[in-house]
Design an enzyme around this catalytic site. Structure first.
Site, short mmCIF file in Angstrom:
data_model
loop_
_atom_site.label_atom_id
_atom_site.label_comp_id
_atom_site.label_asym_id
_atom_site.label_seq_id
_atom_site.Cartn_x
_atom_site.Cartn_y
_atom_site.Cartn_z
N TYR A 44 -1.67 3.85 -2.72
CA TYR A 44 -1.88 5.06 -3.52
C TYR A 44 -3.25 5.65 -3.25
O TYR A 44 -4.11 5.02 -2.61
CB TYR A 44 -1.73 4.75 -5.02
CG TYR A 44 -2.92 4.01 -5.62
CD1 TYR A 44 -3.12 2.66 -5.36
CD2 TYR A 44 -3.85 4.67 -6.42
CE1 TYR A 44 -4.22 1.99 -5.90
CE2 TYR A 44 -4.95 4.01 -6.96
CZ TYR A 44 -5.12 2.67 -6.70
OH TYR A 44 -6.21 2.02 -7.21
N LEU B 69 -12.94 -2.14 -1.60
CA LEU B 69 -12.36 -0.88 -1.14
C LEU B 69 -13.51 0.01 -0.69
O LEU B 69 -14.49 0.17 -1.42
CB LEU B 69 -11.59 -0.20 -2.28
CG LEU B 69 -10.92 1.11 -1.85
CD1 LEU B 69 -9.67 0.81 -1.02
CD2 LEU B 69 -10.56 1.96 -3.05
N1 DCS Z 1 -13.04 0.10 -5.66
C1 DCS Z 1 -11.87 0.02 -6.31
C2 DCS Z 1 -11.28 -1.33 -6.56
C3 DCS Z 1 -11.22 1.18 -6.75
O1 DCS Z 1 -10.04 1.09 -7.40
C4 DCS Z 1 -11.82 2.44 -6.53
C5 DCS Z 1 -11.19 3.71 -6.97
C6 DCS Z 1 -13.05 2.47 -5.85
C7 DCS Z 1 -13.63 1.28 -5.42
C8 DCS Z 1 -13.76 3.77 -5.54
O2 DCS Z 1 -13.05 4.49 -4.59
P1 DCS Z 1 -13.08 6.08 -4.52
O3 DCS Z 1 -14.50 6.46 -4.51
O4 DCS Z 1 -12.38 6.39 -3.26
O5 DCS Z 1 -12.38 6.58 -5.73
N2 DCS Z 1 -10.10 3.66 -7.77
C9 DCS Z 1 -9.32 4.83 -8.13
C10 DCS Z 1 -8.40 4.52 -9.21
O6 DCS Z 1 -7.63 3.59 -9.21
N3 DCS Z 1 -8.56 5.39 -10.18
O7 DCS Z 1 -9.57 6.25 -9.91
C11 DCS Z 1 -10.12 5.97 -8.66
#
Ligand code: DCS
Length: 288
Positions: free
Chosen positions: A34, A204
């Site tokens: 996703y 991530l």
């Molecule tokens: N690490 C994890 C585990 C995340 O789920 C997310 C974002 C990030 C880092 C930061 O990544 P981005 O800067 O690309 O958003 N998670 C998304 C989510 O599940 N909801 O909002 C953002």
């Protein structure tokens, strides 16, 4: 209020008509990927970066996305247009499709299921100004956190533990090493330098993290991708977390430990300003 339109397997339908099969592998196994993409002023922020990461996650999972990059991008643009989203987000998910429940992958003719929908969402300006609190939680997730997979149970347990105690985020650590938040990346400031976990399989590689690195580099702020310990976190001058929805979010307290003066630090505030400027440039909105 207009009835929201969503995208489901090749069609734009009303939300109430969007039904998912009980044997969709996303539903049964979390076998999918996703993205959450931000919309400011009706414009998509860092669209290509998110789409590229989606295709990269797919490749790492041996999952075929049944649309070309450009087609999928235009689906996102169309959804924003028909739902008239000004400030919000797009959620997009691709699962390995529908097949009788079995662990191994279905035959090649089973097409992945794609869904996407939009949501209205304001920028968390008050929290960005005041800062939030976080709780340290052991990182019990698997070893492919670089894949933005639907399997989020480890993240959910961490967030729930933190949220049930009134915290905004769980900052996870594997033993002594801080990895990342449950839905954000984690950063500390030490002697004027920003440190964050390198983009390995243990985190991530956030799109917001990449924008922050670019802004830091451009503005002469030392940015180092190097692991740091729980002790270094607790004794940091500043801490912030970052994600698509939280942007640059100051952390002013971790468990019972006050960070710095207990208010957002000066470097964090500077990064927030640079980030807002970047949003303004890319999406033609007023900076805060
Ligand atoms: N690490 C994890 C585990 C995340 O789920 C997310 C974002 C990030 C880092 C930061 O990544 P981005 O800067 O690309 O958003 N998670 C998304 C989510 O599940 N909801 O909002 C953002």
């Amino acid at each position: 209020m207009t009835v929201e339109t969503v995208f489901l397997n090749g069609e734009f339908v009303k939300r109430k008509d969007a039904k998912v099969d009980i044997e969709d592998r996303g539903y049964q196994f979390g076998d999918g990927i996703y993205e959450v993409i931000r919309v400011y002023n009706g414009e998509v922020f860092t669209m290509d970066e998110h789409m590229e990461r989606l295709y990269q996650s797919a490749e790492k999972m041996k999952l075929k996305i049944p649309f070309e990059f450009k087609e999928l991008s235009s689906i996102v643009f169309k959804l924003i247009e028909v739902n008239e989203v000004q400030e919000g987000s797009v959620y997009m998910q691709v699962s390995r499709g529908i097949s009788p429940r079995q662990h191994h992958f279905p035959a090649g003719d089973v097409s992945g299921s794609v869904i996407a929908y939009t949501k209205e969402m304001k920028r968390p300006l008050k929290q960005m100004q005041e800062g939030v609190t976080a709780m340290l939680v052991e990182d019990i997730r698997w070893l492919r956190c670089d894949i933005k997979s639907l399997n989020l149970l480890g993240n959910l347990l961490a967030k729930e533990e933190a949220a049930s105690r009134g915290h905004f985020e769980a900052i996870q650590h594997r033993g002594e090493t801080v990895t990342e938040g449950s839905s954000s990346n984690a950063f500390i400031v030490k002697d004027g330098t920003i440190f964050t976990h390198p983009a390995t399989n243990l985190i991530l590689n956030g799109i917001t993290r990449r924008v922050i690195k670019e802004l830091a580099d451009k503005n002469g702020v030392p940015f180092v991708e190097k692991t740091f310990t729980v002790d270094e976190l607790l004794s940091a001058e500043e801490i912030f977390i970052a994600s698509t929805t939280s942007e640059v979010m100051p952390v002013v307290k971790v468990d019972d430990v006050t960070i710095g003066q207990g208010v957002p630090g000066s470097l964090t505030t500077k990064l927030q300003e640079l980030f807002s400027k970047r949003i303004k440039e890319d999406c033609k909105v007023q900076a805060v």
